[in-house]
Scaffold this motif. Sequence first.
Motif, short mmCIF file in Angstrom:
data_model
loop_
_atom_site.label_atom_id
_atom_site.label_comp_id
_atom_site.label_asym_id
_atom_site.label_seq_id
_atom_site.Cartn_x
_atom_site.Cartn_y
_atom_site.Cartn_z
N GLY A 186 42.24 12.90 -0.63
CA GLY A 186 43.27 13.81 -0.14
C GLY A 186 44.00 13.17 1.03
N ASN A 187 45.21 13.61 1.29
CA ASN A 187 45.99 13.01 2.37
C ASN A 187 46.90 14.08 3.00
N PRO A 188 46.31 15.05 3.72
CA PRO A 188 47.10 16.14 4.28
C PRO A 188 48.11 15.66 5.32
N PHE A 243 43.78 22.08 -0.32
CA PHE A 243 43.42 21.73 -1.70
C PHE A 243 41.94 21.41 -1.87
N VAL A 245 39.73 19.89 0.33
CA VAL A 245 39.12 18.97 1.30
C VAL A 245 39.00 19.58 2.69
N ASP A 280 37.12 12.00 5.48
CA ASP A 280 37.29 13.24 4.74
C ASP A 280 36.60 13.16 3.38
N GLN A 282 36.07 13.06 -0.44
CA GLN A 282 36.86 12.56 -1.55
C GLN A 282 36.46 13.33 -2.81
N TYR A 357 38.51 18.86 -4.65
CA TYR A 357 39.90 18.50 -4.35
C TYR A 357 40.74 18.70 -5.61
N ARG A 358 41.72 19.55 -5.52
CA ARG A 358 42.71 19.75 -6.58
C ARG A 358 42.07 20.09 -7.93
#
Length: 417
Positions: A186-188, A243, A245, A280, A282, A357-358
Amino acid sequence: LEDERMLQGRGRYVSDWQLPGQAYGHFVRSDRAHAEIVSIQKGEALQMPGVLAVFTGADIAAAGLKPMPAAAPMKGRGGREQLPTHRPALAQGRVRYVGEPVALVVAESAAVAQDAAEALAVEYRDLPAVIDARAALAPGAPQLHDNIPGNLLLDFVGGDEGATSAAFERAARIVRLTSYHTRVVGNPMEPRAGTGVYDAASETYYLYACTQGVTGMRGQMAAVLGVTPEKIRVVAEEVGGGFGVRFNIYPEYCALLAAARRLGRPVKWLGTRSEVFVGDEQARDVVHQGEMALDASGRILGMRFEFVSNVGAYLAFTGSFVNTVNLVNVASGVYDVQAVHVQAKLVLTNTVPTAAYRGAGRPVSSYAIERLVDQAAHEIGMDAAEFRRRNLVPASKLPYKIVTGFEYDCGDFEGVL
């Protein structure tokens, strides 16, 4: 609801929270996948002007913090219990993945904290590491936790094994495919951050964080700190993207609260973009072997799958649920097939822990199904769209109960196709 506030720059992320008397934290992270911690030399860092404290795993243990909890345990094959992984807020005795928090440096400014962190001397004794889930199951593979032999945390089964075996026995053709669902990160918008506060008068902890699950985090944090949930307040305004994480607690949050209590001051930490990739949760990183039983006309009689899921070095709070129940719940996808069996092996490796995640497991199952569907169409020489039409749940059968017991109350799968 929030557009006007955000467009005018009035949103409040963690970096916007400024509390009276706050200090600043910086985490020292493991630079290796598997090693014993021989020593941590704090002296040089503590002598630097503006440095308030250096916390290590020993300090966390002395403060009485308990290991981070995992979700309600899942039952494995034959009723076997899910095995626990001991995950402290700061590493104790050993590091098990690159990025694991080893120490927390607290100073009067973020820059001083970072400088002091670079002066911290950590001596390691390297251990063999394994990063592939299948390799971690092999005889002689490096062992991550003494209480989990063979790195197999859980062997889970779901679906109807008897009906599936019968379907394969009467099949005119069996199609097999092994594929891999890659690990994702994830990459918020705002890297993960938090400010820990302890109010001694009310004996209450406050955590200001970018989280999508304040209630769940409060319960998880209570288990670590050994207090009732009423003694913890989790405050979140802007999240920066979640999402999944940002649903669970993380080691850093626990360490920040412990530091705030010890120092009697708020302790703020703003993670970097680089820390997102090693700190975070994964997701995915699953090898799936699929088999499909077909009759002579190209109808699916049954499917079975084996998932080998890399859960990383520790079991995250949602890690087992994602890789068991959520895989099984959608195991037949949108196809009219009642004989499905799933086996899921949850395996420990020297990698960042994986969780939700997602889609939280469901994309993995859908990918495994659709890759197998495409392979079956290819092998029998049928157009893939026609193969799907032949096997989709028809609108005339709705509402339709799938093999795992859930009901599709509506839908037009052929129309969507």
